[in-house]
Design a protein around this motif. Structure first.
Motif, mmCIF file in Angstrom:
data_model
loop_
_atom_site.group_PDB
_atom_site.id
_atom_site.type_symbol
_atom_site.label_atom_id
_atom_site.label_comp_id
_atom_site.label_asym_id
_atom_site.label_seq_id
_atom_site.Cartn_x
_atom_site.Cartn_y
_atom_site.Cartn_z
ATOM 1 N N UNK A 199 0.707 -1.093 0.062
ATOM 2 C CA UNK A 199 -0.038 -0.055 -0.136
ATOM 3 C C UNK A 199 0.958 1.272 -0.041
ATOM 4 N N UNK A 200 0.682 2.126 -1.142
ATOM 5 C CA UNK A 200 1.360 3.310 -1.028
ATOM 6 C C UNK A 200 0.567 4.558 -0.830
ATOM 7 N N UNK A 201 0.526 4.883 0.356
ATOM 8 C CA UNK A 201 -0.128 6.104 0.571
ATOM 9 C C UNK A 201 0.077 7.240 -0.150
ATOM 10 N N UNK A 202 -0.725 8.283 -0.370
ATOM 11 C CA UNK A 202 -0.706 9.712 -1.074
ATOM 12 C C UNK A 202 0.478 10.161 -0.641
ATOM 13 N N UNK A 203 1.527 10.647 -1.552
ATOM 14 C CA UNK A 203 2.424 11.641 -0.884
ATOM 15 C C UNK A 203 2.724 12.845 -1.336
ATOM 16 N N UNK A 204 2.801 13.776 -0.428
ATOM 17 C CA UNK A 204 2.769 15.325 -0.895
ATOM 18 C C UNK A 204 4.033 15.846 -1.659
ATOM 19 N N UNK A 205 4.993 14.914 -1.528
ATOM 20 C CA UNK A 205 6.149 15.191 -2.491
ATOM 21 C C UNK A 205 6.403 14.304 -3.176
ATOM 22 N N UNK A 206 6.017 13.733 -3.942
ATOM 23 C CA UNK A 206 6.378 12.564 -4.641
ATOM 24 C C UNK A 206 7.499 12.411 -5.357
ATOM 25 N N UNK A 207 7.950 13.642 -6.005
ATOM 26 C CA UNK A 207 9.138 13.943 -6.685
ATOM 27 C C UNK A 207 10.343 13.412 -5.844
ATOM 28 N N UNK A 208 10.370 13.366 -4.434
ATOM 29 C CA UNK A 208 11.530 13.282 -3.623
ATOM 30 C C UNK A 208 11.507 11.828 -3.230
ATOM 31 N N UNK A 209 10.521 10.973 -3.389
ATOM 32 C CA UNK A 209 10.563 9.702 -2.625
ATOM 33 C C UNK A 209 10.196 8.485 -3.505
ATOM 34 N N UNK A 210 10.413 7.425 -3.314
ATOM 35 C CA UNK A 210 10.049 6.056 -3.920
ATOM 36 C C UNK A 210 9.156 5.244 -3.154
ATOM 37 N N UNK A 211 8.194 4.647 -3.599
ATOM 38 C CA UNK A 211 7.387 3.576 -3.116
ATOM 39 C C UNK A 211 8.405 2.304 -2.691
ATOM 40 N N UNK A 212 9.175 2.006 -3.704
ATOM 41 C CA UNK A 212 9.759 0.992 -3.648
ATOM 42 C C UNK A 212 11.183 0.999 -4.374
ATOM 43 N N UNK A 213 12.262 0.883 -3.806
ATOM 44 C CA UNK A 213 13.634 1.257 -4.493
ATOM 45 C C UNK A 213 13.819 0.267 -5.516
ATOM 46 N N UNK A 214 15.142 0.717 -6.371
ATOM 47 C CA UNK A 214 15.319 -0.390 -7.347
ATOM 48 C C UNK A 214 15.817 -1.643 -6.814
ATOM 49 N N UNK A 215 15.586 -2.722 -7.500
ATOM 50 C CA UNK A 215 15.768 -4.085 -6.792
ATOM 51 C C UNK A 215 15.511 -4.879 -8.135
ATOM 52 N N UNK A 216 16.142 -6.234 -7.808
ATOM 53 C CA UNK A 216 15.775 -7.531 -8.558
ATOM 54 C C UNK A 216 14.852 -8.244 -7.792
ATOM 55 N N UNK A 217 14.004 -9.268 -8.373
ATOM 56 C CA UNK A 217 13.300 -10.292 -7.552
ATOM 57 C C UNK A 217 14.185 -11.298 -7.349
ATOM 58 N N UNK A 218 14.548 -11.949 -6.175
ATOM 59 C CA UNK A 218 15.554 -12.865 -5.924
ATOM 60 C C UNK A 218 14.896 -14.322 -6.111
#
Length: 329
Positions: free
Chosen positions: A228-247
């Motif tokens: 669940x990714x809540x509304x973000x007031x500064x979406x340009x500064x944050x990430x819901x999930x960072x870069x990753x590979x699925x292991x």
């Protein structure tokens, strides 16, 4: 990134509660939404934030012919998936036989849980070393570059006790959540069936015996995760999930229609437009390394892990977003 539990000291007026049990902090999205700025712990370096990406032309595999026993259609799907697996390993499937009403029930149960007061959600808090439970922003594990999300995770094994999910949810949240357990038991079973179908097509695409991977993975364990990714007031500064590979071996993702998913393909991050009623599939590192007959050495494999295997990122918006994820171990 420091992975030890730590307290986060925030300047007023931001109010994030401290978790006295672990030394970390508690992510309370209901409080954060009232602030004009996000805490610095959620701000990602400029070099790691996505720019305005171009849209990724994600291949779409229609599974209707496969399920109907149409060999010509099945071979076309297998050939398309083979091409996909030799490049980026990410595609979407339609006519997958996961009932739309069941998926909606799963989203509704997810909304019901994440609407609970924080004190109720924390009854399901994930314990160290366990895959089951609730987590907010992974703040129990990290102290910077926190993801702007809440998760609820649990394991699934088809051979396990019939009422495992019901017992879990009712024991920690109360009798009112019996339906939630029943819905996720059915949903995970449907996703397991789809995953085995995809494994069968993968076997065809690789030229091995058709039932080989279906039989190999039929007794597998899976990890179900509600993001669940809540509304973000500064979406340009944050990430819901960072870069990753699925292991793991295979990931099945059910998105809502808000968007935000990105994959790294052809040397750049590209956005994935949600297709209504479609499911996103990502071939995981385990399957890629152990199975795919790619003529590469270790050095080239490392490059492909970071540049060619469906690396995933989730950017944010002013709207809430949801995703249901099954990882096949």
């Amino acid at each position: 990134m420091n992975s030890s539990p730590t307290s986060i000291l925030l300047c007023p007026p931001i109010d994030i509660k401290k978790d006295t049990n672990t030394g970390g902090v508690v992510f309370d999205s209901s409080l954060l939404r009232k602030q004009t700025k996000i805490p610095r712990e959620f701000i990602w370096p400029l070099s790691e934030r996505p720019s305005t990406p171009k849209e990724f032309n994600a291949p779409v595999v229609d599974l209707q012919g496969f399920f109907q026993g149409d060999e010509a259609s099945t071979m076309r799907a297998a050939e398309l998936i083979r091409t996909i697996c030799m490049t980026h390993g990410f595609f979407q499937v339609t006519n997958h036989r996961v009932d739309a009403s069941l998926a909606q029930d799963a989203f509704d149960c997810m909304d019901e849980f994440f609407r609970l007061p924080l004190s109720r959600k924390l009854r399901a808090k994930r314990k160290p070393g366990s895959m089951w439970g609730y987590a907010g922003a992974h703040s129990d594990r990290f102290s910077s570059k926190l993801p702007w999300k809440e998760t609820l995770s649990f394991g699934y094994h088809e051979a396990g006790p019939e009422h495992t999910f019901v017992d879990y949810f009712t024991s920690i949240l109360g009798k009112d959540f019996e339906r939630m357990g029943l819905v996720y038991q059915r949903y995970c079973k449907a996703m397991k069936d789809l995953s085995l179908a995809i494994m069968e097509i993968l076997a065809i695409s690789l030229g091995v015996e058709r039932s080989f991977y279906r039989e190999f993975f039929k007794d597998n364990s899976s990890i179900m995760r509600c993001n669940y990714y809540p509304p973000c007031q500064e979406p340009e500064l944050a990430l819901g999930t960072g870069p990753h590979c699925d292991p793991t071996s295979l990931t099945v993702l059910q998105q809502d229609q808000v968007g935000g998913l990105e994959v790294f393909a052809d040397g750049e991050w590209q956005s994935v437009r949600p297709i209504r009623d479609a499911l996103a599939i990502n071939i995981g590192d385990t399957f890629m390394v152990c199975v795919l007959p790619m003529p590469i050495n270790k050095l080239m494999l490392i490059v492909s892990l970071f540049k060619g295997r469906g690396l995933v990122i989730n950017s944010l918006s002013l709207l809430k977003r949801r995703g249901l994820v099954i990882n096949i171990v």
